[in-house]
Design an enzyme around this catalytic site. Structure first.
Site, short mmCIF file in Angstrom:
data_model
loop_
_atom_site.label_atom_id
_atom_site.label_comp_id
_atom_site.label_asym_id
_atom_site.label_seq_id
_atom_site.Cartn_x
_atom_site.Cartn_y
_atom_site.Cartn_z
N GLU A 102 -11.00 -11.22 -5.10
CA GLU A 102 -9.59 -11.14 -4.76
C GLU A 102 -9.17 -12.25 -3.80
O GLU A 102 -8.02 -12.32 -3.39
CB GLU A 102 -9.24 -9.75 -4.18
CG GLU A 102 -10.12 -9.33 -3.02
CD GLU A 102 -9.80 -7.92 -2.52
OE1 GLU A 102 -8.74 -7.37 -2.86
OE2 GLU A 102 -10.62 -7.38 -1.76
N ARG A 149 -15.44 1.56 -2.47
CA ARG A 149 -15.29 0.28 -1.80
C ARG A 149 -15.43 0.51 -0.30
O ARG A 149 -14.82 1.44 0.24
CB ARG A 149 -13.91 -0.31 -2.10
CG ARG A 149 -13.71 -1.68 -1.45
CD ARG A 149 -12.41 -2.30 -1.83
NE ARG A 149 -11.28 -1.63 -1.19
CZ ARG A 149 -10.01 -1.94 -1.44
NH1 ARG A 149 -9.73 -2.87 -2.33
NH2 ARG A 149 -9.04 -1.31 -0.82
N HIS A 177 0.80 -1.22 0.00
CA HIS A 177 0.00 0.00 0.00
C HIS A 177 0.83 1.27 0.00
O HIS A 177 0.38 2.31 -0.47
CB HIS A 177 -1.01 -0.03 1.15
CG HIS A 177 -2.13 -0.97 0.86
ND1 HIS A 177 -2.11 -2.28 1.28
CD2 HIS A 177 -3.24 -0.82 0.10
CE1 HIS A 177 -3.20 -2.87 0.82
NE2 HIS A 177 -3.89 -2.03 0.10
N CYS A 232 -9.27 -4.06 -11.04
CA CYS A 232 -8.75 -2.85 -10.40
C CYS A 232 -7.43 -3.12 -9.66
O CYS A 232 -6.87 -2.21 -9.06
CB CYS A 232 -9.78 -2.25 -9.46
SG CYS A 232 -10.24 -3.35 -8.11
N ARG A 272 2.29 -9.91 -0.23
CA ARG A 272 2.48 -8.78 -1.16
C ARG A 272 3.39 -7.70 -0.60
O ARG A 272 3.82 -6.80 -1.32
CB ARG A 272 1.12 -8.19 -1.56
CG ARG A 272 0.37 -7.57 -0.41
CD ARG A 272 -1.06 -7.25 -0.77
NE ARG A 272 -1.23 -5.92 -1.35
CZ ARG A 272 -2.40 -5.37 -1.62
NH1 ARG A 272 -3.52 -6.05 -1.41
NH2 ARG A 272 -2.49 -4.18 -2.12
N ARG A 297 -10.62 3.68 -2.46
CA ARG A 297 -10.25 2.94 -1.25
C ARG A 297 -10.61 3.79 -0.03
O ARG A 297 -9.77 4.52 0.50
CB ARG A 297 -8.74 2.64 -1.26
CG ARG A 297 -8.29 1.65 -2.33
CD ARG A 297 -6.80 1.43 -2.25
NE ARG A 297 -6.35 0.25 -2.95
CZ ARG A 297 -5.80 0.24 -4.18
NH1 ARG A 297 -5.65 1.36 -4.84
NH2 ARG A 297 -5.41 -0.89 -4.72
C1 PEP Z 1 -6.30 -5.69 -4.90
O1 PEP Z 1 -6.16 -6.46 -3.94
O2 PEP Z 1 -5.88 -5.95 -6.05
C2 PEP Z 1 -6.97 -4.40 -4.71
C3 PEP Z 1 -7.28 -3.63 -5.74
O3 PEP Z 1 -7.22 -3.98 -3.44
P1 PEP Z 1 -6.07 -3.44 -2.45
O4 PEP Z 1 -4.82 -3.25 -3.28
O5 PEP Z 1 -6.57 -2.17 -1.87
O6 PEP Z 1 -5.96 -4.54 -1.47
MG MG Z 2 -7.24 -6.11 -2.12
#
Ligand code: PEP
Ligand code: MG
Length: 578
Positions: free
Chosen positions: A429, A331, A188, A498, A463, A295
């Site tokens: 997701e 969202r 993030h 997205c 991630r 977000r």
């Molecule tokens: C994702 O997980 O690809 C997404 C768009 O949501 P975030 O990156 O906010 O978890």
């Molecule tokens: Mg996500």
């Protein structure tokens, strides 16, 4: 030649040059040179005195007490009285020109070294006592002030930043670049750097141990590289590259209002991912056809407090009105994982990414979600507002979320408050959702694939962990196959992507080839994505995707995509694959 190079991953495109501003790891020193050694020695003496007084105050609560705590505090006091601590540190400041924090860390390291090597546990524990003294002194020297950037140009170097800190700091006008030791392209913090168009290198392990405060850095967010103390030629080359990239991005901006369709005329909708209301103007000037992912959790992370229903309504209305007549997909709060507000206790389990996150956390905080949904239903009056639920794993959760929205609508009706039922959709997701997407599609007004989490959970690769960044790639054939199944399973329900895969110029031919026609990407990536889409031939992309799904691993897919992309992307290629 630069003094050193730190390697990381491209976090946000662009090249920035400026003096380093270091945010030390908790309990670690800033590597800084002493401008005025005598002043630094005076700070050392002041810090030792204050630290001693703090311990004496704590000790006075145990007068005459032989308890374990009193003994530990006494031992700490003895360490502060150790002449070697003060003398060795002062010597490192005066003779080697180290800043006081760096000198303290060095002395403490040397004092503890023989103990650390000992085979006796008792002695090794005494080394820990010495380390505590070091951390205590560093805290005295630094204070616990909120992170603030100095005036003028800077490149920020930190172990990590919370999303709240990042949202505040990345908007600073003098910030030329960011280097983070942690994170990957989809963490993030990287995502916020892209949103606010700050060049960033993430996952640059050990950067804080190699950079000295104030020395020049080149942050090459195109190559994922940091040059430490570049020579004048390297600096000039970096500045030229940065300028070239900005000119290239500017050129793309000029074409932003042209129609967006593939070379063979298939229309593609490209919307923006937004985290903060401050990004609205950029989204508009960069050619977004609406917002495909807002977000909302950043509203909360940014302020560290939950905004009231009225405050949220004002933000949602502002965004919806600014983007009208294009839609805005809000969202609902996706808190947890690497996004938790300071002070929040829930969601900090042993493995936050797999614990109470998003809707699961909201189930424990129904009041929070209720307040948000009421604000969204009210903002939907007269605007194209749509509501999307994050991290849905199955149809049961989706029904629960829908029921909550219906309850809120009934409440508002009973109160006579104007509102409208918006289209309701969910993110795909979680692998479980991907596998049973047909069931979700049957009960959703729209779906949007979040590849960042889908990749993380499908490949079991965090991630935020740079060590597994090469594993956590959407080029893995398992991900391609899953994406293909989602596109087929959605069967008629509007489907978008997205996650950041949609913003990767090399992945885009695969994304379109697998059947996706609506994308939502970070604001900073919009112009590039629009241009890449215009250069893709859908027929070729479909053939490429069919070939890629059959390959053995991510490396083979990546090689195939690179080989084909060179021709299609032309001069764009040189900028993205520098
Ligand atoms: C994702 O997980 O690809 C997404 C768009 O949501 P975030 O990156 O906010 O978890
Ligand atoms: Mg996500």
């Amino acid at each position: 030649m630069s003094r050193d190079t730190a390697l990381g991953l491209p976090g946000s495109l662009g090249v920035g040059v400026g003096p380093a501003f270091l945010v030390p790891r908790p309990g670690r020193a800033i590597r800084r040179r002493a401008a005025d050694p005598e002043r630094e020695v005076a700070r050392l003496e002041g810090a030792i005195t204050e630290a001693r007084q703090e311990i004496e105050r704590a000790r006075s609560a145990f007068v005459g007490d032989e308890s374990e705590i009193a003994l530990v505090l006494d031992a700490q006091l003895l360490l502060y009285s150790d002449r070697m601590l003060a003398e060795w540190t002062a010597k490192a400041i005066r003779e080697e020109g180290l800043g006081v924090e760096w000198a303290v860390e060095r002395t403490v390291g040397r004092l503890g070294e023989p103990l650390r090597q000992s085979s006796a546990r008792y002695l090794r524990e005494r080394a820990e006592d010495i380390d505590h003294v070091g951390r205590h002194l560093l805290r005295q020297l630094r204070g616990d002030a909120e992170l603030e950037l100095p005036e003028g140009d800077v490149v920020l170097v930190a172990a990590d930043l919370s999303p709240a800190e990042a949202a505040r700091i990345f908007a600073a006008p003098g910030l030329r670049g960011v280097v983070l030791e942690s994170g990957s392209a989809t963490s993030h913090t990287a995502l916020l750097a892209r949103a606010l168009e700050v060049p960033a290198v993430v996952g640059a392990r050990g950067a804080l141990d190699r950079v000295i405060s104030g020395e020049a850095l080149v942050v090459d967010g195109l190559r994922g590289r940091v040059l430490i103390a570049p020579d004048p030629e390297e600096r000039a080359e970096a500045e030229a590259r940065g300028g070239r990239y900005r000119a290239f991005a500017q050129g793309l901006l000029e074409r932003r209002t042209e129609p967006v369709a593939t070379r063979d005329g298939v229309e593609v909708t490209v919307r923006a991912n937004l985290e903060l209301p401050e990004e609205i103007d950029l989204a508009l000037t960069h050619g977004a056809r609406g917002v495909g992912l807002y977000r909302t959790e950043f509203l909360l992370l940014h302020r560290g407090a939950v905004p009231s229903e009225e405050e949220q309504l004002a933000v949602y209305r502002r965004v919806a009105e600014a983007m009208a007549p294009a839609p805005v997909v809000f969202r609902t709060f996706d808190l947890g994982g690497d996004k938790l507000p300071p002070g929040e206790r829930l969601g900090r389990g042993p493995n936050p990414a797999m614990g109470l996150r998003a809707m699961r956390l909201m189930r424990r905080r129904p009041e929070l979600l209720r307040r948000q949904v009421r604000a969204l239903l009210r903002a939907a009056v007269g605007e194209d507002v749509r509501v999307m639920f994050p991290m849905i794993a199955g149809v049961g959760e989706l029904r629960e979320a829908r029921a909550l929205v219906e309850r809120c609508a009934a409440e508002l009706s009973a109160e006579g408050v104007d509102h409208r039922m918006p289209p309701l959709g969910c993110m795909v997701e979680v692998p479980a959702a991907a596998l049973r997407v047909h069931r979700l599609a049957a009960e959703s007004d729209f779906l949007s694939v979040g590849t960042n989490d889908l990749v993380q959970y499908t490949l079991a690769a965090d991630r935020t962990d740079p060590e597994v960044a090469d594993v956590a790639t959407p080029f893995d054939p398992a991900i391609l196959e899953l994406l293909q199944r989602i596109a087929e399973g959605a069967a008629g329900t509007p489907l978008a992507m997205c996650g950041d895969m949609a913003a990767d110029p090399l992945a885009l031919p695969l994304v379109l080839g697998l059947g996706y026609r609506a994308l939502s990407v970070p604001v900073g990536s919009l112009p590039l994505v629009l241009e890449v889409v215009r250069r893709i031939d859908l027929g070729e992309a479909q053939a490429l995707a069919a070939e890629a799904v059959e390959l053995d691993d991510a490396a083979a897919v990546s090689a195939l995509v690179r080989e084909r992309a060179k021709d299609a992307l032309g001069e764009l290629w040189r900028e993205v694959d520098a």
